[in-house]
Motif scaffolding. Structure first.
Motif, short mmCIF file in Angstrom:
data_model
loop_
_atom_site.label_atom_id
_atom_site.label_comp_id
_atom_site.label_asym_id
_atom_site.label_seq_id
_atom_site.Cartn_x
_atom_site.Cartn_y
_atom_site.Cartn_z
N ASP A 1 38.24 44.19 47.00
CA ASP A 1 39.56 44.71 47.38
C ASP A 1 39.25 44.83 48.68
O ASP A 1 38.51 45.94 49.23
N ASP B 1 54.27 46.36 46.44
CA ASP B 1 52.90 46.03 47.10
C ASP B 1 53.15 45.33 48.27
O ASP B 1 53.93 44.44 48.14
N ASP C 1 44.37 42.07 55.54
CA ASP C 1 43.72 41.79 54.18
C ASP C 1 43.07 40.50 53.98
O ASP C 1 41.88 40.41 53.45
N ASP D 1 41.69 48.36 50.32
CA ASP D 1 42.38 49.11 49.56
C ASP D 1 43.34 50.28 50.14
O ASP D 1 42.61 51.12 51.05
N GLU E 1 38.85 39.95 53.71
CA GLU E 1 38.45 39.20 52.45
C GLU E 1 37.64 38.10 52.91
O GLU E 1 36.65 37.79 52.28
N SER F 1 38.52 38.52 43.76
CA SER F 1 39.15 39.17 44.81
C SER F 1 40.77 39.29 44.94
O SER F 1 41.50 38.79 44.44
N GLU F 2 40.75 40.34 45.72
CA GLU F 2 42.38 40.84 45.67
C GLU F 2 43.37 39.90 45.93
O GLU F 2 44.41 39.60 45.32
N GLU F 3 43.24 39.40 46.90
CA GLU F 3 44.19 38.34 47.53
C GLU F 3 44.04 36.74 47.01
O GLU F 3 44.98 36.06 46.48
N GLY G 1 42.40 47.15 38.12
CA GLY G 1 42.32 46.20 39.51
C GLY G 1 41.18 46.14 40.31
O GLY G 1 40.13 46.70 39.94
N THR G 2 40.99 45.44 41.42
CA THR G 2 40.03 45.34 42.33
C THR G 2 39.43 46.62 42.88
O THR G 2 38.31 46.54 43.42
N ASP G 3 40.33 47.92 42.58
CA ASP G 3 40.00 48.98 43.37
C ASP G 3 39.33 49.90 42.29
O ASP G 3 38.93 51.25 42.56
#
Length: 265
Positions: A86, A41, A47, A89, A51, A69-71, A211-213
């Motif tokens: 996300d 990944d 990103d 994505d 975000e 949140s993803e990050e 996951g966030t997606d």
């Protein structure tokens, strides 16, 4: 609750549109691509930028809500309301110049998705769904569709980054690949969920990919009349740290359950 959802929908749409346009504007003009784990990944500066845009919108209107949140991860707050974000994505696609990516924002209430906004900026498609309100693409209601011959259907495959070439996953993936006309792996799961919701895809098999997606796509398909169930046929509700799911039009439930069971046997 309705007042919160109305306000949240407005905020989520504004945030997704702004973040998505920023990603579109910077497409094929990235300065930084970093590996974020040992499983392939990656993350880019876009990103983080997308975000920041989304989290700023949420914090301004809902400062007491939880955000995952993803990050950045979880903001540490405790609330019945949680935003799952996300910002990009499909980062792996984005990083190699493949225009298949989206921005995904989900609002959960007591562990269940109640609002989902997914924006695909390269083709300007805005998907919005809310619990018991239906699913829409650019304000037009969408519905899953039965396939006249499901054996000739096109399905999506989604697996978690950590799955890699796990033997059971490889076996199931191959089994599905030779029993449908086409099996897609686009590395942007929200786009596959949206394709199923609007009738462009005939099913999805998901193997241990949380996951966030995830939850925006699940709500989108459910609100478009689709089934989301586990490999035993039980309807999926809430959240799961290790989901194994099938999504399809209700007419194809038994076919997918049988095919997946064969592939897992």
């Amino acid at each position: 609750m309705e007042d919160i959802l109305r306000a949240a929908k407005k905020v989520a749409i504004q945030a997704a549109l702004q973040a998505g346009q920023e990603a579109k504007n910077r497409f094929e003009n990235i300065n930084s691509i970093l590996e974020k784990d040992d499983f392939g990944d990656v993350v880019t500066e876009v990103d983080h930028l997308a975000e920041e845009i989304i989290l700023t919108h949420i914090a301004k209107s809902f400062p007491d809500h939880c955000v995952d949140s993803e990050e950045i991860g979880h903001n540490g707050r405790q609330s019945d309301w949680m935003w799952i974000v996300d910002p990009l994505d499909g980062t792996n696609n984005y990083a190699i110049g493949l225009p298949l990516f989206a921005t995904s924002i989900t609002l959960m209430h007591q562990g269940n998705p109640v609002l989902a906004v997914i924006y695909e900026p390269m083709v300007d498609r805005l998907f919005v769904s809310a619990a018991d309100k239906g699913a829409f693409c650019n304000n037009i209601r969408v519905q899953t569709k039965p396939c006249p011959s499901i054996q000739r259907g096109t399905i999506g495959w989604i697996q978690g980054h950590k799955v890699q070439n796990e033997a059971r996953a490889v076996k199931l993936r191959h089994h599905l690949d030779v029993r449908f006309k086409r099996m897609m792996r686009v590395w942007a799961p929200t786009l596959q969920w949206c394709m199923l919701a609007k009738g462009d895809l005939d099913g999805i098999v998901l193997y241990n990919s949380e996951g966030t997606d995830l939850y925006s796509g699940i709500l989108m398909v459910q609100e478009a009349g689709g089934l989301v169930m586990d490999y035993e046929g039980k309807p999926f509700r809430g959240m799961s740290p290790e989901p194994y799911l099938i999504a399809c039009h209700p007419a194809h439930k038994e076919h997918f359950l049988k095919t997946v069971a064969e592939g897992m046997g």
